[in-house]
Design a protein around this motif. Structure first.
Motif, PDB file in Angstrom:
ATOM      1  N   ILE A   1      17.395  35.486   9.983  1.00 51.73           N
ATOM      2  CA  ILE A   1      18.023  35.933   8.741  1.00 51.73           C
ATOM      3  C   ILE A   1      17.705  34.965   7.600  1.00 51.73           C
ATOM      4  CG2 ILE A   1      20.257  36.207   7.581  1.00 51.73           C
ATOM      5  CD1 ILE A   1      21.264  37.472  10.241  1.00 51.73           C
ATOM      6  N   ILE A   2      17.822  33.674   7.856  1.00 52.19           N
ATOM      7  CA  ILE A   2      17.596  32.676   6.808  1.00 52.19           C
ATOM      8  C   ILE A   2      16.104  32.421   6.587  1.00 52.19           C
ATOM      9  CG2 ILE A   2      18.021  30.286   6.084  1.00 52.19           C
ATOM     10  CD1 ILE A   2      20.518  32.146   6.064  1.00 52.19           C
ATOM     11  N   ASN A   3      15.357  32.156   7.658  1.00 52.77           N
ATOM     12  CA  ASN A   3      13.948  31.763   7.510  1.00 52.77           C
ATOM     13  C   ASN A   3      13.050  32.917   7.086  1.00 52.77           C
ATOM     14  OD1 ASN A   3      14.616  29.163   8.215  1.00 52.77           O
ATOM     15  ND2 ASN A   3      14.094  29.433  10.364  1.00 52.77           N
ATOM     16  N   ASP A   4      13.313  34.120   7.604  1.00 48.68           N
ATOM     17  CA  ASP A   4      12.469  35.270   7.278  1.00 48.68           C
ATOM     18  C   ASP A   4      13.011  36.073   6.105  1.00 48.68           C
ATOM     19  OD1 ASP A   4      11.027  34.478   9.486  1.00 48.68           O
ATOM     20  OD2 ASP A   4      11.940  35.952  10.824  1.00 48.68           O
ATOM     21  N   ASN A   5      14.183  35.667   5.601  1.00 47.84           N
ATOM     22  CA  ASN A   5      14.831  36.389   4.502  1.00 47.84           C
ATOM     23  C   ASN A   5      14.956  37.879   4.838  1.00 47.84           C
ATOM     24  OD1 ASN A   5      16.155  36.482   2.057  1.00 47.84           O
ATOM     25  ND2 ASN A   5      14.298  36.854   0.890  1.00 47.84           N
ATOM     26  N   ASN A   6      15.456  38.140   6.047  1.00 46.43           N
ATOM     27  CA  ASN A   6      15.584  39.511   6.543  1.00 46.43           C
ATOM     28  C   ASN A   6      16.960  39.641   7.181  1.00 46.43           C
ATOM     29  OD1 ASN A   6      15.450  41.974   7.802  1.00 46.43           O
ATOM     30  ND2 ASN A   6      13.637  41.514   9.018  1.00 46.43           N
ATOM     31  N   ASN A   7      17.818  40.473   6.612  1.00 45.39           N
ATOM     32  CA  ASN A   7      19.165  40.622   7.167  1.00 45.39           C
ATOM     33  C   ASN A   7      19.217  41.638   8.304  1.00 45.39           C
ATOM     34  OD1 ASN A   7      19.154  43.133   5.894  1.00 45.39           O
ATOM     35  ND2 ASN A   7      20.473  42.465   4.224  1.00 45.39           N
TER      36      ASN A   7
ATOM     37  N   TYR B   1      22.613  27.766   8.968  1.00 44.18           N
ATOM     38  CA  TYR B   1      22.295  28.907   9.820  1.00 44.18           C
ATOM     39  C   TYR B   1      23.520  29.525  10.492  1.00 44.18           C
ATOM     40  CZ  TYR B   1      17.519  27.272   9.257  1.00 44.18           C
ATOM     41  OH  TYR B   1      16.314  26.883   8.726  1.00 44.18           O
TER      42      TYR B   1
END
Length: 196
Positions: free
Chosen positions: A112-118, A152
């Motif tokens: 979620i944080i590293n890939d900017n994908n929720n 995270y």
């Protein structure tokens, strides 16, 4: 009767009026169809009603999953006995897919944080440890706390469909299958959840 000069200049006034009328009718029909299709898509996505303008072309023997084809769109209403229970809408190319993406709660938090994908809208299998449960709402919560100043941290809330929550123990390992419906302020919500 048109003179030779009028014939050479192009279309007559009557022909121009006829073309304008036909063009107007075609544009009105396209606009009405567009409004109807848009309304149907909104009803499916927001209210989980319909689709009304799409044709049911296939029903799977998995509990009742149905595929619908509309004007330029396709709807799959998943209704597996144990598994996927959501609605997906897209182009005619979307495929029936009942294979969940598999994550541990730690992997999901980092993604979620590293890939900017929720991951909202994804069908997933999530493994973790039960941090709390609510017998009243048949809801369990999983938490991940990192050692890097909370960057995270992730809380996952899941309402179970499949199991009596009284059978589950706090701090017990669990694997969940469901669809991510919301992510807000480091809290992720999974709906239509089956526990394994």
């Amino acid at each position: 009767m048109q003179t030779e000069e009028q014939k050479q200049e192009g279309i007559s006034v009557e022909q121009e009026k006829r073309i304008k009328k036909i063009s107007t009718i075609i544009m009105i029909v396209i606009l009405v169809i567009g409004i109807l299709v848009t309304t149907d898509i909104l009803l499916v996505t927001k209210a989980d009603i319909g689709p009304f303008l799409a044709i049911n072309t296939k029903t799977y023997n998995d509990g009742g999953t149905k595929e619908y084809y509309g004007l330029g769109y396709k709807v799959i209403k998943y209704n597996q006995k144990v598994g996927r229970r959501d609605t997906v809408i897209g182009s005619w190319g979307i495929k029936y897919n009942t294979n969940p993406e598999t994550y541990t709660i730690r992997e999901l938090a980092y993604s979620i944080i590293n890939d900017n994908n929720n991951h909202v809208g994804e069908f997933i299998r999530l493994t973790g440890t039960i941090s709390s449960k609510s017998n009243k709402n048949n809801t369990i919560t999983l938490k991940f706390t990192d050692d890097i100043e909370g960057k995270y941290d992730l809380t996952v809330k899941a309402e179970l469909l499949s199991k009596n929550i009284k059978e589950l123990n706090k701090n017990a390992p669990i694997s969940l299958i469901g669809v991510i419906t919301d992510y807000d302020n480091k809290t992720l919500t999974i709906e239509n959840v089956f526990a394994e």
